[in-house]
Design an enzyme around this catalytic site. Structure first.
Site, PDB file in Angstrom:
ATOM      1  N   ARG A 179     -11.975  18.446 -42.729  1.00  0.00           N
ATOM      2  CA  ARG A 179     -11.589  19.159 -41.492  1.00  0.00           C
ATOM      3  C   ARG A 179     -12.109  20.589 -41.546  1.00  0.00           C
ATOM      4  NH1 ARG A 179      -5.203  17.771 -40.569  1.00  0.00           N
ATOM      5  NH2 ARG A 179      -5.592  16.680 -38.614  1.00  0.00           N
ATOM      6  N   LYS A 232      -8.983  11.304 -37.511  1.00  0.00           N
ATOM      7  CA  LYS A 232     -10.100  12.253 -37.579  1.00  0.00           C
ATOM      8  C   LYS A 232     -11.016  12.127 -36.377  1.00  0.00           C
ATOM      9  CE  LYS A 232     -13.246  15.077 -38.715  1.00  0.00           C
ATOM     10  NZ  LYS A 232     -13.199  16.489 -39.065  1.00  0.00           N
ATOM     11  N   ASN A 236     -11.483  15.199 -33.044  1.00  0.00           N
ATOM     12  CA  ASN A 236     -12.735  15.766 -32.521  1.00  0.00           C
ATOM     13  C   ASN A 236     -13.046  15.267 -31.115  1.00  0.00           C
ATOM     14  OD1 ASN A 236     -13.292  17.512 -34.546  1.00  0.00           O
ATOM     15  ND2 ASN A 236     -14.739  16.186 -35.610  1.00  0.00           N
ATOM     16  N   CYS A 290     -20.374  17.276 -35.477  1.00  0.00           N
ATOM     17  CA  CYS A 290     -19.091  16.571 -35.397  1.00  0.00           C
ATOM     18  C   CYS A 290     -18.771  16.098 -33.987  1.00  0.00           C
ATOM     19  CB  CYS A 290     -18.003  17.492 -35.921  1.00  0.00           C
ATOM     20  SG  CYS A 290     -18.440  18.209 -37.505  1.00  0.00           S
ATOM     21  N   ARG A 447     -22.507  31.876 -22.128  1.00  0.00           N
ATOM     22  CA  ARG A 447     -21.312  32.071 -22.972  1.00  0.00           C
ATOM     23  C   ARG A 447     -20.454  33.240 -22.502  1.00  0.00           C
ATOM     24  NH1 ARG A 447     -20.605  27.287 -25.751  1.00  0.00           N
ATOM     25  NH2 ARG A 447     -22.655  26.509 -26.336  1.00  0.00           N
TER      26      ARG A 447
END
Ligand code: SAJ
Length: 476
Positions: A179, A232, A236, A290, A447
């Site tokens: 993690r 898990k 995500n 991920c 952003r």
């Protein structure tokens, strides 16, 4: 079954010797932390002596971290455990035979997301190596993020085939997903709770014994191996979904002429009474190793599971749709760029675009699956010439990445911000105008790092993700 294994483990005694396969962002900090525990005698890091990563072996044995980028405390810890003789790195996999517990932290990308085909070649090769030298009473733990069902299924099968031993009877087998996030690897391993799931209760207990000493504020959360895999991949997938939700909203706000950040602050203000509104941030895309693939591991997990899924055939799951929304954001950046160039009276073909930010995440050198890449490809296909700046990323295949902002901006028609690195928050409209030196300039902020009014005031055509309140501004 369990009793036999329990007897073997009781006779064998506590875990003393540990092996970590895969000297990368997950394996290296994990190995160093295991080695730093007094309860463990020694840790061996296993790394294939391949042309691309064999160099890590000598670096680590010299007490030097091969990981690029800032990792607080890691350099010191590696130096400490190597000089104490508690950690060594080797490419001799036969030494697995002496190991009590071996963990695997190997990349698990997808070969084809549409057909849900993972690329498990590296993982299977790692598991085969473990199986070849596995001793009775050993514990094997998969730390990589994997398709639910892999530990009980593929991993067990390959280990038993190679070793001739039986999982849950002769050796313990578990999944304890990593993690970690780059930039805070050690802290994440110590402080995050650790999901630990064995194929049976004895394996879970043995894996809990392995991870407990490393945790400071984190606690172990035991469950079954498949539940750990789903946990898990889900955490995500849900994060990706949360990001997709705010990205979709950002697109809506642009169409409605309002500022998504006002809406975000408003929605986020509803608190208390157990209400949590985890409103994340819209942006130019979702990258990394991920979030870009774990949804597909979860989707594949339900596909390969024996159960029947009650859901309309052919309808994308909300998770897959979220992937598509997030994969659309670099395309949206391109559309904003083309539209802004038109407002500036310019065509895409022949225009010069300066991309600021190649890393997939702010203030990092990690450029795995960067959203900048599909954006750059679209620009090039449209006839633009593109330059790229990133203060942290050293190199990237087939892309010239400059660390000189001035060089990248000189003569550019467009400056496009793809990563929220701290230094981009200091961009000065006047300075950029001087450097770019063109009549009508464009800035596309993926952003929300710049002050729109400052740039509009200097005559830039401004576009920002979610900034419907500014994107149609009058051009000065
Ligand atoms: N992003 C946004 N908006 C946000 C947050 C992120 O657009 O509000 C983008 C980032 O720019 C980046 C991508 O999403 O391109 C992923 O960012 P991230 O912050 O999720 O970073 P990862 O992928 O390194 O970390 C995730 C984390 N997962 C969760 O928080 C559930 C981390 O805890 C995991 O350890 C890591 O995946 C992993 O290794 O699985």
């Amino acid at each position: 079954m369990g009793n036999n294994l329990k007897e073997i483990l009781d006779k064998k005694g506590p875990i003393r010797k540990i092996g970590v396969i895969g000297m990368g962002y997950v394996g290296i900090p994990a190995a160093a932390l295991f080695a730093d525990q007094d309860v463990f005698d020694s840790v061996l890091g296993f790394q294939r002596d391949s042309p691309s990563s064999g160099y890590k072996i000598d670096m680590l044995n010299a007490g030097v971290s091969p990981l690029k980028g800032e990792e607080p405390g890691l350099d010191e810890l590696i130096k400490k455990v190597v000089s104490a003789g508690k950690f060594k790195c080797t490419s001799d996999f036969s030494r697995i035979a002496d190991i009590d517990a071996v963990t695997l932290a190997i990349q698990t990308p997808f070969a084809n997301a549409a057909s849900l085909e993972p690329d498990f070649d590296a993982l299977i090769e790692g598991i085969r190596q473990v199986g070849r030298y596995l001793s009775k009473g050993a514990l094997v733990v998969l730390e990589s993020t994997i398709t639910p069902g892999t530990t009980e299924g593929l991993a067990r099968k390959v280990l038993e085939e190679e070793s001739g031993l039986v999982a849950g009877k002769d050796f313990a087998l578990a999944h304890a997903p990593e993690r970690v996030m780059v930039g805070r690897l050690l802290r994440n391993i110590r402080e995050h709770d650790r999901i630990v799931g064995g194929i049976d209760a004895v394996s879970t207990v043995r894996a809990v014994e392995l991870y407990s000493p490393v945790l400071t504020t984190g606690k172990v959360i035991p469950m079954s191996a498949t539940a750990a895999e789903v946990t898990k991949t889900t955490e995500n997938t849900l994060r990706d979904l949360q990001i997709a939700a705010i990205n979709q909203l950002a697109l809506y706000c642009e169409a409605m002429g309002i500022n998504v950040y006002d809406v975000r602050a408003g929605v986020d203000s509803l608190k208390g009474e157990g209400i949590t509104r985890a409103v994340l941030y819209p942006g130019a895309g979702v990258g990394g190793h991920c979030l870009t693939k774990d949804t597909y591991h979860l989707e594949r997990g339900v596909k390969i599971s024996k159960g029947k899924l009650d859901y309309p055939a052919g309808l994308d799951s909300i998770f897959v749709l979220a992937r598509k929304v997030n994969d659309f954001m670099p395309v949206h950046m391109f559309n904003l760029t083309v539209n802004a160039l038109l407002r500036a009276g310019k065509k895409s073909s022949g225009s010069r675009v300066a991309i600021l930010g190649w890393a997939f995440i702010a203030n990092s050198d990690d450029a795995r699956n960067p959203p900048s890449e599909p954006y750059r490809n679209l620009l090039i296909d449209a006839g633009c010439s593109v330059t790229v700046h990133d203060p942290h990323v050293l190199e990237y295949p087939d892309v010239d990445i400059s660390h000189e902002l001035v060089d990248v901006l000189k003569g550019a028609d467009v400056v496009a911000i793809l990563t929220g690195h701290d230094e981009y928050f200091k961009l000065d409209a006047k300075v950029l105008k001087g450097l770019m030196g063109q009549k009508h300039l464009v800035i596309v902020d993926g952003r929300n790092v710049v002050d729109a009014d400052r740039f509009i005031g200097e005559g830039f055509v401004y576009k920002g993700i979610g900034r419907g309140d500014k994107n149609g501004h009058d051009i000065r």
